[in-house]
Enzyme design. Structure first.
Site, PDB file in Angstrom:
ATOM      1  N   ASP A 153       0.858  -1.181   0.000  1.00 18.26           N
ATOM      2  CA  ASP A 153       0.000   0.000   0.000  1.00 18.26           C
ATOM      3  C   ASP A 153       0.897   1.234   0.000  1.00 18.26           C
ATOM      4  O   ASP A 153       1.671   1.447   0.933  1.00 18.26           O
ATOM      5  CB  ASP A 153      -0.860  -0.047   1.274  1.00 18.26           C
ATOM      6  CG  ASP A 153      -1.939   1.023   1.270  1.00 18.26           C
ATOM      7  OD1 ASP A 153      -2.021   1.773   0.276  1.00 18.26           O
ATOM      8  OD2 ASP A 153      -2.672   1.114   2.270  1.00 18.26           O
TER       9      ASP A 153
ATOM     10  N   ASP B 261      -2.963   2.679  -5.985  1.00 15.51           N
ATOM     11  CA  ASP B 261      -1.850   2.698  -5.028  1.00 15.51           C
ATOM     12  C   ASP B 261      -1.784   1.446  -4.162  1.00 15.51           C
ATOM     13  O   ASP B 261      -1.151   1.441  -3.116  1.00 15.51           O
ATOM     14  CB  ASP B 261      -1.917   3.958  -4.152  1.00 15.51           C
ATOM     15  CG  ASP B 261      -3.224   4.063  -3.386  1.00 15.51           C
ATOM     16  OD1 ASP B 261      -4.115   3.226  -3.625  1.00 15.51           O
ATOM     17  OD2 ASP B 261      -3.362   4.974  -2.560  1.00 15.51           O
ATOM     18  N   GLU B 262      -2.400   0.368  -4.593  1.00 16.37           N
ATOM     19  CA  GLU B 262      -2.366  -0.861  -3.803  1.00 16.37           C
ATOM     20  C   GLU B 262      -2.243  -2.069  -4.718  1.00 16.37           C
ATOM     21  O   GLU B 262      -2.835  -2.075  -5.800  1.00 16.37           O
ATOM     22  CB  GLU B 262      -3.698  -1.054  -3.058  1.00 16.37           C
ATOM     23  CG  GLU B 262      -3.881  -0.254  -1.814  1.00 16.37           C
ATOM     24  CD  GLU B 262      -5.285  -0.491  -1.293  1.00 16.37           C
ATOM     25  OE1 GLU B 262      -5.514  -1.516  -0.645  1.00 16.37           O
ATOM     26  OE2 GLU B 262      -6.160   0.356  -1.580  1.00 16.37           O
TER      27      GLU B 262
END
Lengths: 369, 408
Positions: free
Chosen positions: B9, B103-104
């Site tokens: 993350d 973003d993960e």
């Protein structure tokens, strides 16, 4: 209004109007049938404002007048009544009483004054051969488009050419086209010369009408309405608004790649091969070489199929894709033993005609391989 | 077989990327906002978070907490670029990379442990390479499944590395509030609270039948979640199920209600949907329009087309037809267009020239946009929008291998 009528006749009349009545219920009155009693006749009228049907039957009129009631409910009632005389009587506030044997039905109606006026067409009436019209419909109706957004393709285009004395029916769905040309002795009016499109629904009703009558029919045009009638029945339809595409442009020129094929063998082979084609697009592959045609299909989920047919062919070797259904449709409409299949290359339209008759043809666009 | 899953993350991703691309922002409280006219914080840097600024906070509230807050409008193209680079880097350690959002990502490293000795080592390698190349930090969670890996990565932020070992699961979950688990939202949490279930331990011990009665099929999954069990695989783009729908949604810069303005966004969305459908070689027969009102109430309406469609203008006209059949009760803040009932595109060539020309035109436009970037060529009516895709990235957005994106 009051009349007596045999169940059989009443049922026949009501069966006829079922296809016409408006199913979307945009206007309640359009779900009703107009029943008028006058002199010795009962007249039944139904319309959805696009297609209208009026038919007259003999009956025992006790009191003249007119009413409208739900065509569907009336049909369901009449259908189940015993074979006997039916008594039909209008009451106050547009109620209707139907009696037969020991059954009594009371139906709500709507004012007959609300019922749309049925256009009377008495200009340009021509007598025409019913069997010819029937054949021309059969040979073109299958390629009418069902896509309402292409409204100018949702009917059969009809055009008369006075110079050659020809009547032409054409239909297309944007992928294939079928066209039939017939010599007629009658001179038809300028309206026919300009050409017009008749809606598919109207054509289907016209087919039903033609099946039930003997002899010739009268056709007529006024404004944008087209009418067909015989003694007791008049069918009226509104022409489809819009211009039919210039179909002559898409009919391919004569080609040197012409195959002569036994129609029945081709037809049955297509039906077999298309079993393993894509469910929806029905894509099959056709290979033409010297006196041999090979049909293949494959479906990644099912398997593949291949069949060879002996033909007469001396043109270029061509491998081309087609929607099998389009070829099947035209072959089923052709009565002759052999057909001619002309091709240019695998991205240009193919043309199918009976072997010795250039007046009926189908143009089919291929699929990319 | 026991699996080893990593959840990576990125920390305060948008804000951190901005700070890297503009050194003047480093070490200072930065908040990324959707656009100049939007009033909600998308991401705040850790410096800003120290003032209590959070994602989703209203702008005026954020300014009260931190008067020096620096606001930066989102630069989607930049984030996409960085995100794609990070994903490629992860793929050096396993082909099983599931891009969860911009973003993960989840990585299944079960098969890579022989090569890299341990999951911790892979995590360190990835963290240090991301740091060196992009200057960004991330939190990594290591666990036997996706549910727990995600939970683990949440435990230490920023720049964390947390492992939940298989024999430690029960202890970790025992007193953990259910809302901490990914997939249990506020509503579910409230419903569970009414049943007297507050922690994962309680959830795991709760009778499944009662859960099923309250939550339907999801009930069983909830019980498993309470015990830290999650069998869902890490799906790399190639393994994802076949495309079932193609859709795009966008939150607008400001709430709008004029038909003309909505239509212009629909045109843009239809173009994005059409482009993707054509790239996959599919056509669809159902078009769905999703609208979210200013008060966040959301609804969808769909319409089945008479035939399969794939051209942007066909999708646009279908969406517009749906719009015109609606009576809008409020201004609109989000729009979505989706094409479904997909099929491989028909290879039938049209009979008429005009139709063939329309198809060639579409193909030519696609060619230009393929080569010079999306919206290099576009309908003139889209020009005032400055030719950027959506202005706010929807949560379902993924930087590459976009497969089964649905309108959120």
């Amino acid at each position: 209004m009051e009349f007596r009528i045999e169940k059989e006749i009443f049922l026949k009349a009501m069966t006829k109007v079922q296809g016409i009545i408006e199913k979307k219920h945009t206007l309640p009155i359009l779900a009703n049938v107009l029943i008028e009693a006058q002199d010795h006749n009962i007249t039944f009228t139904a319309t959805d404002l696009e297609v209208g049907l009026k038919s007259r039957y003999g009956a025992n009129i006790l009191k003249s007048g007119k009413v409208t009631v739900s065509a569907k409910k009336l049909f369901e009632i009449i259908k189940e009544l015993p074979e006997a005389e039916i008594s039909f009587c209008a009451k106050n506030n547009f109620w209707v009483e139907i009696k037969c044997g020991k059954s009594v039905f009371n139906l709500v109606g709507l004012s007959p004054d609300e019922f749309p006026k049925f256009p009377v067409i008495d200009t340009d009436i021509k007598d025409i051969d019913k069997n010819m019209i029937n054949e021309m419909i059969d040979k073109t109706i299958f390629s009418v488009s069902n896509d309402e957004t292409k409204f100018n393709l949702t009917g059969i285009y009809i055009k008369y050419n006075s110079e050659e004395g020809n009547l032409v029916f054409v239909s297309t769905d944007g992928h294939r086209l079928s066209l039939i040309n017939k010599k007629i002795n009658e001179k038809l009016s300028d309206k026919f010369e300009d050409g017009f499109i008749l809606p598919k629904k109207g054509i289907i009703e016209l087919k039903k009408l033609l099946e039930n009558i003997d002899g010739n029919i009268n056709i007529g045009i006024s404004d944008n309405n087209f009418s067909v009638s015989n003694e007791n029945t008049t069918l009226i339809m509104r022409m489809v608004d819009g211009d039919f595409p210039d179909y002559n442009r898409v009919i391919p020129e004569k080609s040197k790649n012409v195959a002569v094929i036994d129609k029945d063998i081709f037809l049955h082979s297509l039906k077999r091969i298309s079993v393993l084609s894509n469910e929806k697009s029905k894509g099959i592959k056709i290979k033409l070489e010297k006196d041999l045609m090979t049909l293949t299909s494959s479906n990644p989920d099912l398997g593949d199929a291949k069949e060879e047919i002996n033909i007469i062919y001396s043109g270029d070797e061509i491998i081309i894709g087609f929607n099998a259904k389009y070829i099947i449709d035209i072959l089923q409409a052709i009565k002759e033993e052999n057909i001619k299949f002309s091709l240019k290359d695998n991205i240009s339209p193919g043309r199918i005609t009976p072997e010795n008759d250039e007046n009926y043809l189908s143009v089919i666009m291929p699929m990319r391989l | 077989m026991e699996r080893t899953i990593l959840h990576i993350d990125m920390n305060a991703f948008f804000a951190a990327v901005e700070q890297q691309s503009n050194p003047a922002l480093r070490g200072r409280p930065v908040a990324v906002i959707g656009s100049r006219q939007r009033t909600i914080i998308l991401t705040a840097s850790y410096e800003a978070r120290a003032y209590g600024i959070k994602t989703g906070m209203m702008l005026h509230e954020a300014r009260q907490k931190c008067p020096d807050l620096i606001l930066v409008p989102a630069n989607n193209r930049l984030y996409t670029h960085v995100s794609s680079g990070i994903i490629r880097l992860m793929q050096d350690y396993t082909p099983q990379v599931e891009v969860f959002s911009i973003d993960e990502a989840f990585l299944d490293v079960t098969g890579s442990l022989n090569v890299f000795t341990s999951a911790e080592r892979i995590a360190y390698l990835i963290k240090s390479r991301i740091k060196a190349r992009f200057g960004l930090t991330c939190s990594v969670g290591i666990a036997p499944n996706k549910l727990l890996a995600k939970l683990a990565s949440e435990m230490k932020k920023p720049d964390g590395l947390t492992r939940i070992a298989a024999d430690d699961v029960a202890r970790v979950l025992e007193n953990l509030p259910v809302g901490e688990l990914c997939g249990i939202g506020r509503r579910t949490q409230e419903k569970l609270a009414r049943l007297g279930v507050h922690t994962c331990g309680e959830l795991g011990r709760f009778p499944v039948a009662v859960l099923r009665a309250h939550f339907g099929v999801v009930g069983e999954r909830l019980a498993l979640m309470g015990r830290g069990i999650d069998g869902s695989p890490v799906l790399s783009p190639e393994q994802e199920p076949e495309v079932k729908t193609v859709g795009h949604g966008m939150t607008l810069e400001r709430d709008i209600s004029s038909r003309e303005e909505i239509a212009r966004f629909l045109l843009q969305l239809a173009e994005m949907v059409g482009r993707r459908a054509r790239r996959y070689g599919v056509s669809g027969q159902t078009v769905t329009l999703t609208l979210r009102y200013a008060d966040f109430s959301t609804f969808s309406r769909q319409r089945v087309q008479p035939q399969q469609i794939w051209r942007s203008e066909e999708i646009y006209h279908a969406a517009l037809q749906i719009l015109d059949s609606l009576l809008l009760a409020q201004p609109v803040r989000l729009l979505g267009v989706r094409l479904s009932q997909l099929q491989p595109r028909e290879r039938q060539i049209p009979l008429f020239d005009e139709e063939r020309r329309r198809e060639s035109l579409t193909a030519a436009l696609d060619g230009v946009n393929e080569r010079y970037g999306e919206f290099s060529v576009m309908p003139a009516s889209l020009l005032p929008l400055k030719g950027k895709g959506s202005h706010v990235i929807s949560p379902a957005w993924r930087p590459e291998g976009i497969r089964n994106v649905k309108v959120s």
